[in-house]
Motif scaffolding. Structure first.
Motif, PDB file in Angstrom:
ATOM      1  N   TRP A 163     -11.619  -1.549  53.576  1.00 27.67           N
ATOM      2  CA  TRP A 163     -11.935  -2.035  52.230  1.00 27.67           C
ATOM      3  C   TRP A 163     -11.833  -0.920  51.205  1.00 27.67           C
ATOM      4  N   GLN A 164     -12.266   0.268  51.567  1.00 27.18           N
ATOM      5  CA  GLN A 164     -12.153   1.404  50.652  1.00 27.18           C
ATOM      6  C   GLN A 164     -10.694   1.680  50.342  1.00 27.18           C
ATOM      7  N   ARG A 165      -9.870   1.648  51.373  1.00 24.87           N
ATOM      8  CA  ARG A 165      -8.442   1.911  51.157  1.00 24.87           C
ATOM      9  C   ARG A 165      -7.794   0.836  50.312  1.00 24.87           C
ATOM     10  N   ARG A 166      -8.220  -0.399  50.530  1.00 24.74           N
ATOM     11  CA  ARG A 166      -7.647  -1.494  49.742  1.00 24.74           C
ATOM     12  C   ARG A 166      -7.993  -1.330  48.279  1.00 24.74           C
ATOM     13  N   LEU A 167      -9.223  -0.929  47.996  1.00 27.15           N
ATOM     14  CA  LEU A 167      -9.614  -0.714  46.597  1.00 27.15           C
ATOM     15  C   LEU A 167      -8.762   0.377  45.971  1.00 27.15           C
ATOM     16  N   ILE A 168      -8.526   1.430  46.710  1.00 31.86           N
ATOM     17  CA  ILE A 168      -7.698   2.513  46.173  1.00 31.86           C
ATOM     18  C   ILE A 168      -6.280   2.006  45.901  1.00 31.86           C
ATOM     19  N   ARG A 174     -21.512  -2.212  64.860  1.00 31.07           N
ATOM     20  CA  ARG A 174     -21.578  -0.989  64.049  1.00 31.07           C
ATOM     21  C   ARG A 174     -20.177  -0.413  63.902  1.00 31.07           C
ATOM     22  N   VAL A 175     -19.482  -0.321  65.014  1.00 35.16           N
ATOM     23  CA  VAL A 175     -18.133   0.248  64.994  1.00 35.16           C
ATOM     24  C   VAL A 175     -17.179  -0.636  64.190  1.00 35.16           C
ATOM     25  N   SER A 194     -17.897  -2.754  61.833  1.00 34.04           N
ATOM     26  CA  SER A 194     -18.249  -2.725  60.409  1.00 34.04           C
ATOM     27  C   SER A 194     -17.761  -1.454  59.751  1.00 34.04           C
ATOM     28  N   GLN A 195     -17.885  -0.354  60.454  1.00 40.34           N
ATOM     29  CA  GLN A 195     -17.447   0.912  59.872  1.00 40.34           C
ATOM     30  C   GLN A 195     -15.936   0.949  59.715  1.00 40.34           C
ATOM     31  N   LYS A 196     -15.230   0.386  60.687  1.00 40.80           N
ATOM     32  CA  LYS A 196     -13.769   0.315  60.556  1.00 40.80           C
ATOM     33  C   LYS A 196     -13.380  -0.567  59.378  1.00 40.80           C
ATOM     34  N   ALA A 197     -14.091  -1.682  59.240  1.00 40.46           N
ATOM     35  CA  ALA A 197     -13.797  -2.599  58.140  1.00 40.46           C
ATOM     36  C   ALA A 197     -14.059  -1.918  56.798  1.00 40.46           C
ATOM     37  N   LEU A 198     -15.116  -1.142  56.759  1.00 43.72           N
ATOM     38  CA  LEU A 198     -15.489  -0.417  55.547  1.00 43.72           C
ATOM     39  C   LEU A 198     -14.364   0.517  55.101  1.00 43.72           C
ATOM     40  N   VAL A 199     -13.804   1.231  56.048  1.00 41.09           N
ATOM     41  CA  VAL A 199     -12.683   2.124  55.752  1.00 41.09           C
ATOM     42  C   VAL A 199     -11.521   1.321  55.170  1.00 41.09           C
TER      43      VAL A 199
END
Lengths: 190, 190
Positions: free
Chosen positions: B137-142, B127-128, B130-135
């Motif tokens: 990926w969001q930053r990479r998209l930006i 869970r932890v 995945s959530q870090k990875a999610l952050v």
DNA sequence: TAAAATAGTTGAACTTGTTCAACAGTGTGT
DNA sequence: ACACACTGTTGAACAAGTTCAACTATTTTA
């Protein structure tokens, strides 16, 4: 019942018995938020997470150059969270703004952290949701690399017609990563 | 001990007692993989997840037009997984190829699913992570939206110099989402 | 309902990035 | 050591997307 939508959403992600689900849902409180109001503004520290019951939100950042960049939209039945700020308690990089009068169920950060400890199935819920989200973000990045802006536009309005219909072209353009002038131009080309 | 790197990695994500950590690590088996060999090929169903002990991998897809698109690189101390195929047991959209002779610790899918049940702290671990990875990926998209290819290139080589140094410019270009010809051109501009 | 703000359109000039082709350099394997 | 594949470079023509400015439509708000 007010939280039926939330319950259905949870059950789509994990198997959970009625009692645990009830306990989980009890920690959410209903909040009404008016069009254009912010649930979170850049710089604040995020103390809650939310689930949209009604309405629509946009989640965006403003960079140094002053450009708005929309990460995603959250309509009915979507989760809303600034995971980064929520997890690490650092100032949020994100703004979350209501695009119309909306209702959200909010859970307080401390309550959620306690639930992780007392109810392991909640840990599973967010593990599963995060992993699904991760897949979606990976696919979106690939689409950004492989598709032209026009193709991305068509994908978006075909995939999320109920969300797209609530948005202005300007908002969609910022989500796609192009200027609204350019969107206007390619919309009318065959 | 062979799995010290894995243990350190886990402890950086969650608090876990020595016994549980030992149980977790016991399920991994060491696999050696030669340069250019594939850990997973597009179309296969993913039956394991991995952790890189030594070497470097690239994770990429090939779209209908035949273009390679690199999602990410995984060097020493990184996790390797096709979450989509692993979770849903559908054919993988991804290829994972060793860029040099490498060593990975692999855990079998069934073992991992069992661990989720028997050891709740493992649920938390993923869970932890995945959530870090999610952050991330969001930053990479930006970054993809806000920065030019040249700025993204500079960000990449500054942020991951140890990975960048193992890669050809062609591989970096595919990760950035530009052609290698263009990368070659902007590299020499001031 | 009028005034003001915001959204959408269009054009011209410009920048960013692509395509294709040719060529030079650098491994790599046998 | 040789051939062969692959990486990197460069140029010219092109396509995708931006910028700025002017204008029109549509909403908001007072």
């Amino acid at each position: 019942m007010i939280d039926q939508l939330l319950k259905d959403n949870v059950r789509r992600n994990i198997q959970i018995d009625a009692k645990d689900l009830e306990t989980f849902c009890k920690h959410f409180s209903l909040t009404t938020i008016k069009k254009k109001d912010f649930l979170i503004s850049q710089g604040e520290i995020c103390k809650f997470e939310g689930f949209v019951l009604e309405g629509c939100f946009r989640v965006f950042t403003i960079d140094k150059k002053g450009n708005e960049n929309t990460l995603y939209f959250a309509a009915k039945d979507w989760w809303l969270m600034d995971i980064d700020s929520f997890m690490n308690q650092n100032p949020s990089q994100l703004n979350i703004q209501a695009l119309e009068d909306s209702q959200v169920l909010l859970i307080d950060r401390q309550d959620k952290l306690s639930l992780y400890e007392s109810l392991p199935v909640i840990e599973k819920l967010f593990r599963v949701m995060s992993q699904k989200a991760l897949v979606a973000w990976q696919r979106r990045l690939i689409r950004n690399h492989c598709l032209t802006a026009k193709e991305r536009y068509q994908y978006f309005i075909n995939t999320y017609p109920h969300i797209a219909s609530k948005l202005t072209d300007k908002q969609i353009a910022r989500y796609l990563g192009v200027t609204h002038e350019f969107l206007s131009k390619f919309k009318k080309s065959t």
